[in-house]
Design an enzyme around this catalytic site. Sequence first.
Site, PDB file in Angstrom:
ATOM      1  N   ASP A  77       0.847  -1.183   0.000  1.00  0.00           N
ATOM      2  CA  ASP A  77       0.000   0.000   0.000  1.00  0.00           C
ATOM      3  C   ASP A  77       0.889   1.242   0.000  1.00  0.00           C
ATOM      4  O   ASP A  77       2.088   1.149   0.223  1.00  0.00           O
ATOM      5  CB  ASP A  77      -0.936   0.000   1.208  1.00  0.00           C
ATOM      6  CG  ASP A  77      -0.223  -0.432   2.468  1.00  0.00           C
ATOM      7  OD1 ASP A  77       0.974  -0.110   2.601  1.00  0.00           O
ATOM      8  OD2 ASP A  77      -0.842  -1.078   3.327  1.00  0.00           O
TER       9      ASP A  77
ATOM     10  N   ASP B 136       1.462   5.083   1.510  1.00  0.00           N
ATOM     11  CA  ASP B 136       1.114   6.058   2.543  1.00  0.00           C
ATOM     12  C   ASP B 136       1.664   7.417   2.151  1.00  0.00           C
ATOM     13  O   ASP B 136       2.709   7.508   1.513  1.00  0.00           O
ATOM     14  CB  ASP B 136       1.722   5.660   3.892  1.00  0.00           C
ATOM     15  CG  ASP B 136       1.177   4.328   4.387  1.00  0.00           C
ATOM     16  OD1 ASP B 136       0.057   3.961   3.989  1.00  0.00           O
ATOM     17  OD2 ASP B 136       1.880   3.642   5.154  1.00  0.00           O
TER      18      ASP B 136
ATOM     19  N   ASP C 284      11.162   4.321  12.374  1.00  0.00           N
ATOM     20  CA  ASP C 284      12.031   3.324  13.019  1.00  0.00           C
ATOM     21  C   ASP C 284      13.361   3.107  12.300  1.00  0.00           C
ATOM     22  O   ASP C 284      14.424   3.452  12.808  1.00  0.00           O
ATOM     23  CB  ASP C 284      11.277   2.007  13.265  1.00  0.00           C
ATOM     24  CG  ASP C 284      10.528   1.485  12.052  1.00  0.00           C
ATOM     25  OD1 ASP C 284      10.622   2.091  10.963  1.00  0.00           O
ATOM     26  OD2 ASP C 284       9.847   0.447  12.177  1.00  0.00           O
TER      27      ASP C 284
HETATM   28  P1  ATP Z   1       4.984  -3.233   5.485  1.00  0.00           P
HETATM   29  O1  ATP Z   1       5.422  -3.275   4.072  1.00  0.00           O
HETATM   30  O2  ATP Z   1       5.185  -4.508   6.169  1.00  0.00           O
HETATM   31  O3  ATP Z   1       3.647  -2.607   5.695  1.00  0.00           O
HETATM   32  P2  ATP Z   1       5.902  -0.745   6.532  1.00  0.00           P
HETATM   33  O4  ATP Z   1       7.280  -0.205   6.690  1.00  0.00           O
HETATM   34  O5  ATP Z   1       4.990  -0.047   5.585  1.00  0.00           O
HETATM   35  O6  ATP Z   1       6.057  -2.268   6.191  1.00  0.00           O
HETATM   36  P3  ATP Z   1       3.943  -0.169   8.526  1.00  0.00           P
HETATM   37  O7  ATP Z   1       3.683  -0.891   9.797  1.00  0.00           O
HETATM   38  O8  ATP Z   1       2.913  -0.157   7.472  1.00  0.00           O
HETATM   39  O9  ATP Z   1       5.289  -0.793   7.968  1.00  0.00           O
HETATM   40  O10 ATP Z   1       4.345   1.314   8.924  1.00  0.00           O
HETATM   41  C1  ATP Z   1       4.478   2.369   7.990  1.00  0.00           C
HETATM   42  C2  ATP Z   1       5.637   3.269   8.364  1.00  0.00           C
HETATM   43  O11 ATP Z   1       5.432   3.843   9.649  1.00  0.00           O
HETATM   44  C3  ATP Z   1       6.980   2.556   8.467  1.00  0.00           C
HETATM   45  O12 ATP Z   1       7.630   2.469   7.224  1.00  0.00           O
HETATM   46  C4  ATP Z   1       7.742   3.451   9.435  1.00  0.00           C
HETATM   47  O13 ATP Z   1       8.265   4.563   8.767  1.00  0.00           O
HETATM   48  C5  ATP Z   1       6.659   3.919  10.369  1.00  0.00           C
HETATM   49  N1  ATP Z   1       6.543   3.060  11.559  1.00  0.00           N
HETATM   50  C6  ATP Z   1       5.748   1.961  11.700  1.00  0.00           C
HETATM   51  N2  ATP Z   1       5.880   1.405  12.905  1.00  0.00           N
HETATM   52  C7  ATP Z   1       6.773   2.152  13.570  1.00  0.00           C
HETATM   53  C8  ATP Z   1       7.352   2.080  14.874  1.00  0.00           C
HETATM   54  N3  ATP Z   1       7.008   1.109  15.721  1.00  0.00           N
HETATM   55  N4  ATP Z   1       8.243   3.045  15.215  1.00  0.00           N
HETATM   56  C9  ATP Z   1       8.578   4.020  14.359  1.00  0.00           C
HETATM   57  N5  ATP Z   1       8.091   4.122  13.121  1.00  0.00           N
HETATM   58  C10 ATP Z   1       7.201   3.205  12.718  1.00  0.00           C
HETATM   59 MG    MG Z   2       2.878  -0.476   5.283  1.00  0.00          MG
END
Ligand code: ATP
Ligand code: MG
Length: 426
Positions: free
Chosen positions: A59, A61, A138
Amino acid sequence: MTEASAKPRIITRQEHGIQSRHVSANAIKVVERLQQGGHLAFIVGGSVRDLLLGQSPKDFDVATSATPEQVRELFRNARLIGRRFRLAHVRFGREIIEVATFRGGADEDSEHREIEAGGRVIRDNVFGSEAEDAIRRDFTINALMYDPVSETIRDHVGGYEDVLARRLRLIGDPVTRYREDPVRLLRAVRFMVKLDLAVEPQTAGPMVSLAPLLADIPPARLFDEILKLFLSGLAWPTYQALVRQALWEELFPALFDDPAQPPPLVEQALKNTDQRVAEGLPVTPGFLFAAFLWPRVKQRATVLIDQGMPAVEALADAGEDAIVHQAARVAIHRRFSGMAKEIWCLQPRFEKRQGKRVARLMNERRFRAAYDFLLLRVLEEPELAELAEWWTEIQKVDGQDRAEQIQKTDRGGRRRRRPRKRKAVT
Ligand code: ATP
Ligand code: MG
């Protein structure tokens, strides 16, 4: 924490090579409209990382300087959600673009930020600048911002170099960042396995010693994280990585004698899950929980049966006990714990191969899952092989043939196994 320098490194289209046809047209639309409205807006997070690593993003964001209310004014199709931190969901048919206002959170003294004694951040609902939004994320590779209008990447944290080096690195001081939010330990494992990244030594160093911090995370949040860990098609390598980082014992304490050598049934359940994901078949955490908890359930049920309790009752009792024990760590939705219990409690019924019982068992909602579980049990109880084979065969025939086969079994004599022509497995 890293300084929030206002000047990001700009990586041009020529350098990064992201092609806009790989980017969601709706996400681009959202960014364009926000920018035309005078706001900063970029595609952020996992999608930028995935595009650079050649994976297709789940997705897209968007992060923006516009407040949630300003986002809502610009988009008829926007809905504000979230209490802890308000976000806008902009809907285009089945695709939802999540739009979040830049967040600060690096300011330790802010009255909007509460820090527990252990360093864990409980609430951080303060808006921030673009740079602050980058450094509160993160991992560096998750903090890149892509501007689809100029087709440039904005990098505040050195994430671009880490992507090129395929390196997972926490932003800021790792111990502080893990303490703020110990779920980052699990996210580290998820990203290293899924994206095949090397963990930068400072980020890897404190993982094992900080693993016990997971005890402070609400069980419901751990459940969500566990679904991502085990249902994405890499359950077995993820399991091994969790064990190496001492995280498995925090999530599922005291289930196996030696988690590094899990019971064969558990290893195979994880591998089968991955196989199913690869084939596009549905997978359920209920089955995995049934496997994880089985050694404990079996042990206790055996004691109860020896004391004279009927098998199904003993399994129900032992199952309930195992689930309650586990739920203290990871909340298991009732739907899935219910499924695990059904799988366990159907096991003794496979031993009854007479008449109507066969059809009745086969009509059970969880028959298929319970049968798959029986096949796994053969790995540990070879004496069940013949029984499992019988149930495999009975599913291949129907109507009159099935009735005959059951009758043969019923006569109590030796089952003459029909010489069946087996399809060659290629
Ligand atoms: P995925 O592809 O698995 O969804 P993602 O990186 O997009 O991985 P998400 O959980 O969707 O993970 O989170 C979106 C964004 O929000 C991350 O890329 C990161 O920048 C931020 N984020 C998510 N969780 C945390 C956390 N626990 N601490 C700090 N930043 C976070
Ligand atoms: Mg994500």
